[in-house]
Each structure stands twice: as structure tokens, then as C-alpha cells.
Scaffold this motif. Structure first.
Motif, PDB file in Angstrom:
ATOM      1  N   THR A 170      -2.276  -9.429   6.250  1.00  0.00           N
ATOM      2  CA  THR A 170      -3.523 -10.124   6.602  1.00  0.00           C
ATOM      3  C   THR A 170      -3.307 -11.493   7.357  1.00  0.00           C
ATOM      4  O   THR A 170      -2.294 -12.188   7.382  1.00  0.00           O
TER       5      THR A 170
ATOM      6  N   CYS B 109       0.957  -1.123  -0.008  1.00  0.00           N
ATOM      7  CA  CYS B 109      -0.029   0.049  -0.019  1.00  0.00           C
ATOM      8  C   CYS B 109       0.855   1.089  -0.048  1.00  0.00           C
ATOM      9  O   CYS B 109       2.064   1.065   0.034  1.00  0.00           O
TER      10      CYS B 109
ATOM     11  N   ARG C  50     -13.584  -5.143   9.654  1.00  0.00           N
ATOM     12  CA  ARG C  50     -12.704  -4.618   8.681  1.00  0.00           C
ATOM     13  C   ARG C  50     -13.085  -4.056   7.374  1.00  0.00           C
ATOM     14  O   ARG C  50     -14.316  -4.643   7.042  1.00  0.00           O
TER      15      ARG C  50
ATOM     16  N   TRP D 113      -7.482  -7.948   8.606  1.00  0.00           N
ATOM     17  CA  TRP D 113      -6.267  -7.338   8.073  1.00  0.00           C
ATOM     18  C   TRP D 113      -6.137  -6.092   8.547  1.00  0.00           C
ATOM     19  O   TRP D 113      -7.082  -5.469   9.123  1.00  0.00           O
ATOM     20  N   GLY D 114      -4.917  -5.552   8.634  1.00  0.00           N
ATOM     21  CA  GLY D 114      -4.626  -4.115   9.203  1.00  0.00           C
ATOM     22  C   GLY D 114      -3.646  -3.633   9.917  1.00  0.00           C
ATOM     23  O   GLY D 114      -3.231  -2.614  10.133  1.00  0.00           O
ATOM     24  N   ASN D 115      -2.578  -4.764  10.138  1.00  0.00           N
ATOM     25  CA  ASN D 115      -1.462  -4.441  10.950  1.00  0.00           C
ATOM     26  C   ASN D 115      -0.411  -3.772   9.703  1.00  0.00           C
ATOM     27  O   ASN D 115      -0.366  -4.525   8.497  1.00  0.00           O
ATOM     28  N   PHE D 116       0.323  -2.806   9.899  1.00  0.00           N
ATOM     29  CA  PHE D 116       1.057  -2.247   8.898  1.00  0.00           C
ATOM     30  C   PHE D 116       2.685  -2.545   8.994  1.00  0.00           C
ATOM     31  O   PHE D 116       3.358  -2.227  10.153  1.00  0.00           O
TER      32      PHE D 116
ATOM     33  N   ILE E  51       0.353  -3.967   4.274  1.00  0.00           N
ATOM     34  CA  ILE E  51      -0.711  -4.233   5.371  1.00  0.00           C
ATOM     35  C   ILE E  51      -0.654  -5.691   5.215  1.00  0.00           C
ATOM     36  O   ILE E  51      -0.702  -6.579   4.424  1.00  0.00           O
TER      37      ILE E  51
ATOM     38  N   THR F  13      -8.468   0.460   7.003  1.00  0.00           N
ATOM     39  CA  THR F  13      -8.669  -1.105   6.907  1.00  0.00           C
ATOM     40  C   THR F  13     -10.026  -1.155   7.828  1.00  0.00           C
ATOM     41  O   THR F  13     -10.555  -2.319   7.729  1.00  0.00           O
TER      42      THR F  13
ATOM     43  N   ILE G 291      -9.255  -3.308  -0.143  1.00  0.00           N
ATOM     44  CA  ILE G 291      -8.084  -3.368   0.562  1.00  0.00           C
ATOM     45  C   ILE G 291      -7.262  -4.265  -0.578  1.00  0.00           C
ATOM     46  O   ILE G 291      -6.228  -3.857  -0.700  1.00  0.00           O
TER      47      ILE G 291
END
Ligand code: FES
Ligand SMILES: [Fe+2]
Length: 414
Positions: free
Chosen positions: A220, A213, A390, A232-235, A218, A372, A396
Motif C-alpha cells: 500500500t 494475502c 482501487r 494498493w495493489g503491487n504484489f 499486497i 485490488t 483488502i
């Protein structure tokens, strides 16, 4: 696997190195503001291989100068702060925050003074941290106002961790290593019978993946069993950060001190249960993490930092990637290395790398959780999103997303 040459290219951070030039295009935390006081207004800091002195200028601002005097290299740490400047204690040369030499008390030729350009870098304060920018002045981006640094509907805490005795990329690659949590944290904590509830980390793994991104990658995940869940969402925040959005809202910076050591700055944010606004202190509470090793010098492994620290430091001070054997579960690391290599090349060709912020309108609050989570940007999360809802996958994921199944086995019992 990387050739020795490629490994150097991606890891070395000193002035003039390709990766050092890339990392100098970003702001990095160098201290907590509360570490400087009226009584002790100066602090030695080292970052990207450069020895510097950070000081309070007495006017509400901060200066950051090369530690060693341009005259004959005495440390400016022992100098006198005078009207926003530092005077070297050895022969009295006086430097301002821009690195201009304003006085040379024993010299009569003013041209000599004007020829001096002492290294000096801008410093900005945000959320109680002091950030420095060591790159070219004409390319200075805005200091990113990451969501949890500016939200006011909860409380923030700062933590500075012990010096990590290894190169920064070992810590950052771990951010793209999704599966390590199962054994290193879940199993380790269970086998050591630690009191913490690690059931989140011992869930059978079924799937994990990586989506590039504009801010980095990102991650998942999908778990089975009692606490099954997909999210999903930790970067992996480019170039040297982690942003957690699952069990906690945290930001971690892996700041390269030099090629062989790294300092971790950590900010945690806990939203108030009803989303109520909280009066923010000027400087959030700061703590220093306790040592990762016991009295015998061995990793005690009793918390995540000691567990991670063990894994990263035992790879070597500067891990030789020419000997590794990467598999499917390392695809996030390959994705990150490619991103890093591409961005170094962009800087080498005179361009601007990714994930920089240039316009104030884009910098009110960079709301990563809204990317997210299904809510309006800048609305703020009212609770930490433990496996919460999410945004739908089609918003996403694109064709660059790589996802993998975990085979049935010890990390995924039948
Ligand atoms: S070494 Fe600093 S003034 Fe001489
Ligand atoms: Fe970890």
C-alpha cells in the motif's frame, strides 16, 4: 537481523536444502521458447544449483535433463536429439524425457540399463516462456496462468536480464522494500539528470504498508504533493516474484541459478486503449537487457535495473544478514521472511506451501489486478492502472495489515 544459521535456512537453494525444497514446489521460467530453434534445439540452463539441458523434442514439446550423463558425466548438451530423446555423444546412452535410459549400445545386461534413473523434469510453455518444475512428481501443481500471461486484449513483451551476481533473496526482499524507490530511483535519476520522467518516484512519501494475502503480500502507498495519491495493489508474489499493477502491468521472476546468482525474467503487458482483442504471436518479442555496468566495470545507474542491480549485488554474493540493522521501513521484509520461514517449515513437515494452483477451474486466468481494482475478475484491465481506482480498504485490509507514516524529513518535505 538474522543469525547465520537462519540466513542459510532462508537463502540456500541446492537440492536437499530447506529453502531449495520449498522453491522446488513452484514452477520457474528457465528460458524463452524462442531461444531454442530447429538449428539450435538445445540450451544449457542452471536453476536451483542444478546443471541441466533443455531441448526441443522435435514433436512440439520440450525435455529437461540433468546435463551430465549418468554413465561418465559427459555433457548431454553435445548429445544428439533423436525421436524426442537425447543420445549422449560419448558412448551413445539414450535418455527419454522421463530420464529413462532406453539404450546402452555397448552393454549386454538389460537390467543395468533399467537401473538408471537420470534426473528429468517437466517443462511447459506459456506466453512464450518455458517453465520447469523440479519438485516431487506426485506433488506437481498446475503451472499458474497469471493474468498478464494469458490476456489477449493487448501486447506482451519478454525480457531476460543479465545474470545477477547475488543470491535470489536479495532481489526478492527488494520487492517488499517499498521505500527504496524514492532515493534509489527517483533521486538517483534526478541527480544524474536522466531524461526519464521520474516525478512519480520523487513524490513526497507519507505512508506505506503491507497486507498479507493468499498470493503473498499486497503493498500500500500514499504520496503527497502535486501527484498525491493513495493506492494498493503491487504484489510480492510468493515465493520469488513481483507483480506491478500501478504504472505498468508486469511480472518479474527472480529465478535462483545457484546460491550466488539469480536470473530475472520479465513480462510486460500493455493493454490496447479500447480493450480491443489483439492477435497474439506464438512467441512474444524478446529482448536481453543491456549490461548494468559501464566499460570500467562500474554500475552506470542510468536505468532502474542498473540502480537495483547496484543495491542488490553490493550487499554481497550472499548477504550476511547477521550484521544488518532493520527499522520500521523494513517491516515488509520481516513479513516476507516470516512467510518464507513458515512455508519452509510446512514443506519440512510434509505439507503443501501457499500460493500453489491445483484445480483447472481456478487457473483459467489468475486475475491479480481484479483483487485490488474495482472490476469483474477476468474482464481484463483496459488501461494500465496509474494510480487508478482501487477496491475499498475494507475488502483488502484486515488485522494483519501493517501501515506506517513517513516522518517529515528529506523523503517527506513539509
Ligand atoms: S558418458 Fe555418456 S554414454 Fe558415456
Ligand atoms: Fe527498484
Amino acid at each position: 537481523m538474522l543469525s547465520r544459521k537462519d540466513n542459510e535456512y532462508l537463502t540456500r537453494v541446492g537440492p536437499g536444502t530447506p529453502c531449495g525444497k520449498l522453491l522446488r514446489r513452484y514452477w520457474h521460467p528457465v528460458a524463452a521458447a524462442s531461444e531454442l530453434t530447429e538449428e539450435r534445439p538445445k540450451k544449457r540452463v542452471k536453476i536451483l544449483g542444478e546443471e541441466l539441458v533443455l531441448y526441443r523434442d522435435g514433436k512440439g514439446g520440450y525435455g529437461l535433463l540433468a546435463e551430465h550423463c549418468s554413465h561418465r558425466a559427459a555433457s548431454l548438451y553435445y548429445g544428439f536429439v533423436e525421436d524426442g530423446c537425447i543420445r549422449c555423444a560419448y558412448h551413445g546412452w539414450l535418455y527419454d524425457k522421463e530420464g529413462k535410459c532406453l539404450e546402452q549400445p555397448f552393454e549386454s545386461n538389460p537390467r543395468f540399463r533399467k537401473s538408471i534413473r537420470h534426473a528429468a523434469y517437466p517443462v511447459e510453455k506459456l506466453a512464450g516462456l518455458l517453465f520447469a518444475y523440479l519438485g516431487p512428481r506426485d506433488k506437481k501443481p498446475l503451472l499458474p496462468r497469471w493474468d498478464i500471461l494469458v490476456w489477449d486484449h493487448g501486447v506482451r513483451k519478454l525480457q531476460i536480464r543479465g545474470l545477477l551476481n547475488c543470491n535470489w533473496l536479495q532481489a526478492e526482499e527488494n520487492t517488499a522494500d517499498f521505500v527504496h524507490t524514492f532515493f534509489l530511483h527517483g533521486q538517483m535519476s534526478t541527480r544524474l539528470r536522466l531524461p526519464d520522467d521520474v516525478s512519480f518516484y520523487t513524490r513526497p512519501f507519507s505512508r506505506y504498508g503491507f497486507q498479507p494475502c493468499p498470493w503473498g503480500i499486497i503493498k500500500t502507498w500514499e504520496f503527497e504533493g502535486e501527484k498525491a495519491g493513495r493506492g494498493w495493489g503491487n504484489f510480492v508474489l510468493f515465493p520469488n516474484m513481483l507483480r506491478q499493477t500501478d504504472t505498468l502491468s508486469t511480472l518479474h521472476w527472480r529465478v535462483p541459478i545457484d546460491d550466488y546468482s539469480t536470473k530475472i525474467f520479465h513480462v510486460g503487458f500493455k493493454a490496447s486503449p479500447d480493450g480491443r482483442r489483439v492477435e497474439q504471436p506464438d512467441e512474444p518479442p524478446l529482448d536481453y537487457e543491456k549490461p548494468w555496468v559501464d566499460e570500467n566495470g562500474e554500475y552506470h545507474l542510468r536505468n532502474f535495473s542498473s540502480q537495483d542491480g547496484m543495491a542488490w549485488e553490493t550487499q554481497g554474493r550472499l548477504y550476511d544478514r547477521s550484521k544488518e540493522h532493520l527499522g520500521q521501513s523494513d517491516r515488509g521484509i520481516l513479513m516476507f521472511r516470516k512467510m518464507l520461514r513458515d512455508q519452509i517449515r510446512i514443506v519440512e513437515k510434509g505439507g503443501d506451501p501457499m500460493a500453489l494452483v491445483w484445480a483447472a477451474k481456478d487457473n483459467i486466468s489468475i486475475d491479480l489486478e481484479a483483487l485490488t481494482s474495482p472490476r469483474e475478475a477476468h474482464a481484463g484491465a483496459t488501461a494500465n492502472a496509474y494510480d487508478g481506482p482501487r477496491r475499498p480498504p475494507k475488502e483488502i485490509f484486515d488485522e494483519r495489515c501493517e501501515e506506517f507514516e513517513v516522518p517529515i524529513g528529506s523523503a517527506r518535505p513539509k
